[in-house]
Design an enzyme around this catalytic site. Structure first.
Site, PDB file in Angstrom:
ATOM      1  CB  SER A 255      -1.352   0.282   1.194  1.00 32.85           C
ATOM      2  OG  SER A 255      -0.159   0.611   2.181  1.00 32.85           O
ATOM      3  CE  LYS A 256      -2.215   6.960  -1.868  1.00 31.04           C
ATOM      4  NZ  LYS A 256      -3.517   6.965  -1.486  1.00 31.04           N
ATOM      5  NE  ARG A 257       0.722   0.269   6.125  1.00 33.53           N
ATOM      6  CZ  ARG A 257       0.944  -1.389   5.775  1.00 33.53           C
ATOM      7  NH1 ARG A 257       2.707  -1.059   6.998  1.00 33.53           N
ATOM      8  NH2 ARG A 257       1.356  -2.566   5.803  1.00 33.53           N
TER       9      ARG A 257
END
Ligand code: GLU
Length: 510
Positions: A255-257
């Site tokens: 994910s963006k994380r």
């Protein structure tokens, strides 16, 4: 029956690598069978959808070579099942919403957020799965009408049949969901704002989609979509394939994380489209042999969903780098030279002539570029010679600016201590550089070739006893770097004049 697959990006953010992989699998699956690949833009989320994200998706799909048979293009729709933007299909959805409302397969729900929370809490406290209680389902049509004319805010819910839904997934085999655990779902915010699970069913039917290939995160939507499809008496037969999640190195969902995973970012860093395609296909698909490198054409012939595994696929950057390096090595140096131009420009090292009007008149065609700092015109051949020095080791195109910047600077900036080989004193270094200069000055213009330079300098270096004492300061004087391509190659590309000037500059530093 002709196979028809689709990719349905939501233009609420950049196309990420996961979307691109789904698109690739859908593309390959249909193309293998001579089918159609469709792009449908799912822009029902009015607040979050933006035209720039649609452009980003289309541009990147095109860049990857996933050419769609039907879908929006930059100018107009292509294909006869359009429009291919959900925002342009509101009228179509409205008819189906009306039908469901009339047949009481859907109803207006007036529960407020607080009421919904309370209902959920109540279920939880009784040890049940939180879901919509179905409170408004019992309202008669006149009651619903009244509430609406009273201006109560409402959404449209679809009546979920509380039974077990089982479907065959090409990858996950038999999948079952107990729909008694799901409350009635919201399918539209109002008549003009239908939501994903509803629009997707209508579009897949009307666009005659035969195979829905999408990320596993959508698997729990499938039984809902099957129920909506049944309620609308749709006849189309759809086979589902839910492809495994992309995982980061820490094996959690990518994910963006974990950083920017947009295709644009990888593209801008200098990953080649063929490398990204090759890398993405191996995320989930097992080619069933040792072969790791596949062109898009080969993939069309060899891809099959049977060999897509169920487990998550780890997004391994080292592997991407390796594959990209492979494709960079396959290019001829002229092609590569053209590909590095944008990076050199971006770094302020090079400019392209003719971009600004004033260049037009006095610049020769053979020198279409200018070194920013010196104003010197250079040819594509020069850039090809530069990139040839790094072709073996480049993992992505953007690395060129760090590796080869010294070809594009006037004065090199480096600590003079760097010129010292094994602690040699300044006088010794000056003398060593002097010997290199002498050897190189004796070469005629026509002899200024890597082989000749190497031959002559090696003779001198052998005579010095320790090769490094001659070659190290020479290389540093030419590149200003601790590590770089070798002095012979660099001198050959720099040319005689600059090579000698840089040696002099180094001596002056000491
Ligand atoms: N718009 C959805 C997404 O971007 C597509 C889901 C689907 O393929 O049905 O995830």
């Amino acid at each position: 029956m002709k196979i028809r697959t689709r990719i349905a990006p939501s233009p609420t953010g950049p196309l990420h690598m996961g979307n691109a992989r789904t698109a690739l699998f859908s593309y390959l699956f249909s193309k293998k069978e001579g089918g159609d690949f469709i792009v449908r833009v799912e822009d029902t989320d009015k607040e979050r959808s933006e035209p720039k994200w649609e452009r980003d998706a289309l541009e990147n799909l095109e860049w990857l070579g996933l050419n769609w048979d039907e879908g929006p293009t930059f100018t107009k729709d292509r294909g006869s099942f359009g429009p291919y933007r959900q925002s342009e299909r509101t009228g179509i959805y409205k008819e189906y919403l009306e039908k469901l409302l009339k047949e009481k397969r859907a109803y207006w729900c007036f529960c407020t957020t607080e009421e919904l929370d309370a209902q959920r809490q109540d279920l939880v406290s009784r040890g049940e799965t939180p879901r919509y209680s179905g409170r408004c389902r019992g309202l008669s049509i006149p009651e619903q009408e009244k509430n609406r004319s009273d201006g109560k805010s409402a959404v449209i819910r679809f009546v979920i049949d509380p039974r077990k839904i089982t479907f065959k997934d090409i990858i996950r085999e038999e999948v079952s969901f107990d729909m008694a655990l799901s409350g009635d779902i919201v399918i539209a915010k109002n008549m003009e704002t239908p939501l994903y699970n509803f629009t997707v069913v209508i579009d897949d039917e009307l666009m005659q989609i035969t195979h829905v290939i999408r990320g596993e995160d959508h698997i729990s939507n499938t039984p809902k979509q099957i129920l909506i499809k049944e309620a609308l008496l749709f006849k189309g037969k759809i086979q589902y394939a839910h492809i495994p999640l992309l995982l980061a190195e820490d094996r959690t969902k990518l994910s963006k994380r974990h950083g920017d995973n947009s295709v644009t970012k990888f593209r801008e860093e200098g990953y080649l489209p063929e490398a990204i395609v090759n890398f993405l296909v191996l995320l989930g698909w097992n080619p069933g042999g040792e072969k790791e490198i596949f062109t898009l054409k080969e993939l069309i012939a060899e891809f099959s969903l049977d060999r897509v595994h169920k487990g998550g696929a780890v997004f391994n950057l080292q592997r991407l780098d390796w594959i990209n390096g492979f494709y960079i090595r396959q290019k001829n140096t002229k092609e590569l030279a053209e590909m590095i131009v944008p990076y050199l420009k971006e770094a302020g090292l090079l400019s392209q002539n003719g971009e600004e009007k004033e260049f037009h008149l006095h610049i020769q065609k053979s020198q279409p570029y200018t070194i920013q700092e010196t104003g010197e015109g250079v040819s594509l051949d020069f850039l090809a010679d530069v990139v040839a020095l790094y072709q073996e080791r480049l993992k992505k195109l953007s690395e060129i600016t760090q590796l080869a910047d010294f070809f594009f600077t006037k004065e090199l900036e480096y600590e003079k201590e760097l010129l010292s080989w094994k602690g040699a004193e300044n006088t010794a270094i000056i003398a060593s550089l002097g010997r290199s200069q002498e050897v190189l000055s004796s070469l005629k213009e026509g002899e200024w070739k890597k082989e000749k330079i190497e031959e002559m300098l090696l003779l001198e270096a052998e005579a010095a006893g320790d090769r490094g004492s001659l070659l190290w300061p020479l290389r540093v004087s030419l590149t200003g770097k601790k590590a770089s391509a070798g002095p012979f190659e660099v001198a050959a590309v720099l040319g005689k004049e600059k090579t000698l000037a840089r040696i002099t500059q180094a001596q002056e530093k000491l």
